[in-house]
Write a protein that holds these residues in place. Structure first.
Motif, short mmCIF file in Angstrom:
data_model
loop_
_atom_site.label_atom_id
_atom_site.label_comp_id
_atom_site.label_asym_id
_atom_site.label_seq_id
_atom_site.Cartn_x
_atom_site.Cartn_y
_atom_site.Cartn_z
N PRO A 131 0.83 -1.20 0.00
CA PRO A 131 0.00 0.00 0.00
C PRO A 131 0.87 1.26 0.00
O PRO A 131 1.96 1.27 0.58
N SER A 159 1.73 -1.35 -6.28
CA SER A 159 1.64 -0.39 -5.18
C SER A 159 0.53 0.59 -5.49
O SER A 159 0.43 1.09 -6.62
N GLN A 162 -4.80 2.04 -0.28
CA GLN A 162 -5.43 0.92 0.40
C GLN A 162 -6.73 0.53 -0.29
O GLN A 162 -7.53 1.38 -0.67
#
Length: 266
Positions: A131, A159, A162
């Motif tokens: 995250p 990446s 969230q």
């Protein structure tokens, strides 16, 4: 006279109680006997199944484990299997198995007369997941779900904010198909909190896609770059570190830092 006889008959009927109705008493007696017999039968079955007459002697794994070790399965089984063949709580065994790092789903069944059968669906990792703003590294499975486990496999890295792991997994498949003509795999995919996309190929080339726009969709810009990149690379004649595709009608290239340039800056 008739009225007087009817009055006496009604008073006599009123004085008749439950004990003067044998049919009703027999029905009540039968019902009570039935419930008593049912209670005794239930108590006997409960007593019988709790006796050590039906011990569990074997746990059979029907699916060959891959990432999950036999020792992990044995530990989960020993810590969750209590009681005998009839009283063991299958839900508790299933939950214990699904807590193992590489188990996505478990199915537990009884097998007469003294065994449990296990079917395990293991996680299939497709990428690493971090995250944005966190140092944690987890894994993403084929369903786009994040799970916690250790792995040394060569997988792409995702990446993003969230909760966006599934979204990145879906876009990765799309972008990977678009860059396939280059003969290079994607090494990294990144999504910023402002929804700007960036990807890195296995040769180290970083591609800035930016945000998806109606006038210049991401897929359209990437397809154009893949089509023109081989010729553009020949014309540039030097290694390229970054390709900026955030333009509607073209892209910009940033040369890689050459060793001599690096020494000069030092």
């Amino acid at each position: 006279m008739a009225e007087r006889r009817n009055g006496r008959a009604s008073r006599a009927n009123a004085r008749e109680g439950l004990w003067d109705r044998p049919a009703t008493l027999n029905a009540i007696s039968d019902a009570l006997m039935f419930f008593v017999a049912l209670a005794f039968a239930w108590a006997f079955v409960a007593w019988l199944t709790s006796r050590p007459f039906f011990p569990l002697r074997e746990v059979v794994v029907l699916t060959p484990p891959g990432q999950v070790t036999p020792a992990q399965i044995e530990y989960a089984a020993r810590s969750s299997v209590t009681g005998n063949f009839f009283t063991v709580q299958l839900a508790d065994v299933r939950e214990a198995l699904e807590k193992l790092p590489w188990v996505r789903r478990a199915e537990v069944r009884r097998r007469w007369p003294d065994a449990l059968e296990l079917r395990l669906e293991e996680q299939q990792a497709v990428a690493y997941w971090s995250p944005v703003g966190s140092d944690e590294v987890h894994l993403i499975n084929r369903q786009g779900e994040v799970f916690v486990a250790a792995s040394n496999a060569e997988l792409p890295s995702f990446s993003g904010p969230q909760g966006s792991a599934g979204h990145l997994f879906a876009r990765h498949r799309e972008f990977a198909a678009l860059v396939e003509p280059l003969g290079l795999r994607m090494k990294r995919l990144w999504l910023s909190p402002r929804e700007a996309w960036e990807l890195e190929l296995e040769d180290g080339l970083v591609i800035l896609l930016g945000r998806d726009r109606e006038r210049a969709p991401l897929a359209e810009r990437l397809v154009r770059f893949v089509r023109l990149w081989p010729e553009a690379r020949e014309r540039v004649g030097v290694p390229v570190a970054l390709a900026d595709l955030r333009y509607q009608r073209g892209f910009a290239l940033t040369p890689a830092l050459m060793p001599e340039q690096g020494k000069g800056k030092q």
